[in-house]
Write a protein that holds these residues in place. Structure first.
Motif, short mmCIF file in Angstrom:
data_model
loop_
_atom_site.label_atom_id
_atom_site.label_comp_id
_atom_site.label_asym_id
_atom_site.label_seq_id
_atom_site.Cartn_x
_atom_site.Cartn_y
_atom_site.Cartn_z
N GLN A 1 119.58 -5.72 36.85
CA GLN A 1 120.47 -5.59 36.34
C GLN A 1 121.80 -5.77 37.66
OE1 GLN A 1 121.43 -3.51 33.04
NE2 GLN A 1 119.35 -4.38 31.75
N PRO A 2 120.49 -5.03 38.77
CA PRO A 2 121.64 -4.64 39.57
C PRO A 2 121.84 -6.03 40.56
CG PRO A 2 120.01 -2.91 40.24
CD PRO A 2 119.90 -4.10 38.54
N ILE A 3 121.14 -7.11 40.88
CA ILE A 3 121.21 -8.10 40.92
C ILE A 3 122.30 -9.27 40.30
CG2 ILE A 3 120.41 -10.74 42.39
CD1 ILE A 3 119.79 -7.91 44.01
N MET A 4 121.88 -8.83 39.15
CA MET A 4 123.36 -9.74 38.56
C MET A 4 124.18 -8.77 38.27
SD MET A 4 120.66 -9.85 34.81
CE MET A 4 121.52 -10.58 34.07
N ARG A 5 124.19 -7.79 38.13
CA ARG A 5 126.15 -7.39 38.65
C ARG A 5 126.34 -7.53 40.16
NH1 ARG A 5 126.18 -1.00 38.67
NH2 ARG A 5 128.57 -1.72 38.93
N HIS A 6 125.32 -7.75 41.46
CA HIS A 6 126.04 -8.43 42.63
C HIS A 6 126.40 -9.61 42.53
CE1 HIS A 6 126.26 -9.50 46.87
NE2 HIS A 6 124.88 -10.02 46.52
N LEU A 7 126.13 -10.51 41.90
CA LEU A 7 126.60 -12.05 41.29
C LEU A 7 127.25 -12.43 40.64
CD1 LEU A 7 122.62 -13.61 40.46
CD2 LEU A 7 123.98 -14.24 42.74
N ALA A 8 127.65 -10.67 39.80
CA ALA A 8 128.78 -10.92 39.46
C ALA A 8 130.08 -10.53 40.00
CB ALA A 8 128.92 -10.59 37.63
N GLY A 9 130.44 -10.41 40.94
CA GLY A 9 130.90 -9.25 42.18
C GLY A 9 131.26 -8.17 41.66
N GLU A 10 130.40 -7.15 40.89
CA GLU A 10 130.87 -5.83 40.41
C GLU A 10 130.39 -5.28 41.59
OE1 GLU A 10 129.14 -5.13 36.46
OE2 GLU A 10 129.75 -6.84 36.13
N ILE A 11 129.52 -5.45 42.47
CA ILE A 11 129.11 -4.75 43.39
C ILE A 11 128.50 -5.11 44.71
CG2 ILE A 11 128.22 -2.88 41.64
CD1 ILE A 11 125.61 -3.28 42.31
N THR A 12 128.54 -5.32 45.54
CA THR A 12 127.72 -5.57 46.69
C THR A 12 126.37 -5.62 46.90
OG1 THR A 12 128.19 -3.20 48.42
CG2 THR A 12 129.76 -4.15 48.46
N LEU A 13 125.89 -6.51 48.09
CA LEU A 13 124.39 -6.70 47.81
C LEU A 13 123.56 -5.11 48.43
CD1 LEU A 13 121.70 -8.01 48.10
CD2 LEU A 13 121.94 -8.76 49.80
N ASP A 14 124.70 -4.57 49.36
CA ASP A 14 123.83 -2.92 49.95
C ASP A 14 123.81 -1.69 48.58
OD1 ASP A 14 123.59 -4.32 52.36
OD2 ASP A 14 125.17 -2.80 53.54
N GLU A 15 125.22 -2.49 47.72
CA GLU A 15 124.56 -1.20 46.92
C GLU A 15 124.24 -1.97 45.98
OE1 GLU A 15 129.51 -0.01 46.30
OE2 GLU A 15 128.89 -1.53 45.12
N ALA A 16 123.84 -3.22 45.58
CA ALA A 16 122.54 -3.66 44.36
C ALA A 16 121.24 -2.77 44.91
CB ALA A 16 122.81 -4.86 44.70
N ARG A 17 120.62 -3.37 46.79
CA ARG A 17 119.97 -2.41 47.29
C ARG A 17 119.52 -0.94 46.27
NH1 ARG A 17 120.72 -3.64 51.90
NH2 ARG A 17 119.12 -5.22 52.15
N GLU A 18 120.39 -0.07 46.85
CA GLU A 18 120.52 0.89 46.19
C GLU A 18 120.08 1.45 45.09
OE1 GLU A 18 124.20 3.20 47.90
OE2 GLU A 18 124.24 2.82 50.13
N ALA A 19 120.76 0.39 43.70
CA ALA A 19 120.57 0.47 43.21
C ALA A 19 119.03 -0.21 42.45
CB ALA A 19 121.65 -0.46 41.74
#
Length: 299
Positions: free
Chosen positions: A238-256
């Protein structure tokens, strides 16, 4: 004697199972990971590589399309059939994984209550009308013990528990697995400190991203991952899905991803601590395989 290798995510149990299979010879591996069942979910679930699976035969991997719902009851039937077939071939079965219910399903005396679409639909209608909080309160009134292992936000398990109570007239907790082996078995646990696990999770997450995790999720989203019944719940997706949707950065996805994996690990460790049958081996030991071989060969 069925050998099980269990442990928290990132503990190194899968690599150990491969090493053990190589050393024993004529061995095959049965996965006890809920999300490795799904085709296409490779990097995020840390499946064995194609080369490793060509070297050692693996079972219960890539058996479902992502739109299918994973069923522990169905897994139990199929995994036990796999073990029987492995032994009929004169080979040794090694089961490996960290999904608690799947471990119970394969190893323990455990029967799953049936289901009834009419009752299920009625409970689901109640969920839509009154909300999850109301259903969870009802479950707590009917079976307080069940709520000890069902999260207040877990709609699927709350609905299932209420369905079973109505179908059987018994508490859902009465159907929960008891720690009693179905057959002669050994459960070996790979133990590491929380600090070591957290460091391994960070490394693992970085390796997943470098291996193309974002592209994997992008492809799965094209296949409808967001609307799947269970596949979408796999840790990290789901963090990667949010990243692909433009909601969070890749660094934020990594942290999540790292945070959710650390939370999963602590949940797994809590469950494992309750099972006194597990024989623990220190994952950081330089003689890890030797210790496992000693126990396995005794069995």
């Amino acid at each position: 004697m069925l050998i099980g290798i269990v442990g928290a995510t990132a503990s190194g149990k899968s690599g150990l199972a491969l090493d053990l299979a190589r050393e024993l010879g004529r061995a095959e591996i049965v996965s006890m990971d809920a999300f490795s069942l799904y085709k296409g979910m490779d990097i995020g679930t840390a499946k064995p590589s194609a080369a490793e699976r060509a070297e050692i035969l693996h079972h219960q991997i890539d058996v479902l399309a992502i739109h299918q719902e994973a069923s522990v009851a169905q897994y139990q039937v199929c995994a036990r059939e796999d073990v029987h077939a492995i032994e009929q071939r004169g080979n040794r079965a090694i089961a490996v994984g960290g999904s608690a219910l799947y471990i119970h399903a394969l190893f323990d005396k455990m029967k799953f209550p049936g289901t009834d679409p009419v009752v299920r639909a009625r409970v689901e209608e109640s969920l839509e009308e009154h909300g999850q909080a109301a259903l969870y309160r009802k479950l707590r009134e009917l079976d307080p013990k069940a709520t000890e292992s069902i999260h207040p936000n877990d709609q699927r398990r709350t609905v299932r528990a209420l369905e079973v109570i109505e179908l059987t007239g018994r508490p859902f907790s009465a159907t929960m697995p008891k720690r009693e082996f179905l057959r002669p078995s050994i459960l070996l646990g790979v133990r590491r400190s929380l600090e070591e696990l957290d460091a391994r999770i960070a490394t693992r997450t970085e390796e997943m991203l470098e291996a193309g995790f974002v592209s994997e999720v992008e492809e799965l989203m094209r296949q409808g991952l967001a609307n799947t019944p269970t596949a979408v719940k796999a840790t990290g997706y789901q963090p990667i899905m949010r990243h692909l949707a433009g909601e969070i950065t890749l660094d934020e996805a990594r942290e999540a991803i790292e945070l959710s994996t650390r939370q999963l690990v602590r949940k797994q460790m809590k469950w494992f601590r309750r099972d006194e049958r597990i024989q623990w081996i220190e994952g950081s030991s330089g003689e890890l395989l030797e210790q496992v071989l000693d126990v396995a060969q005794e069995g």
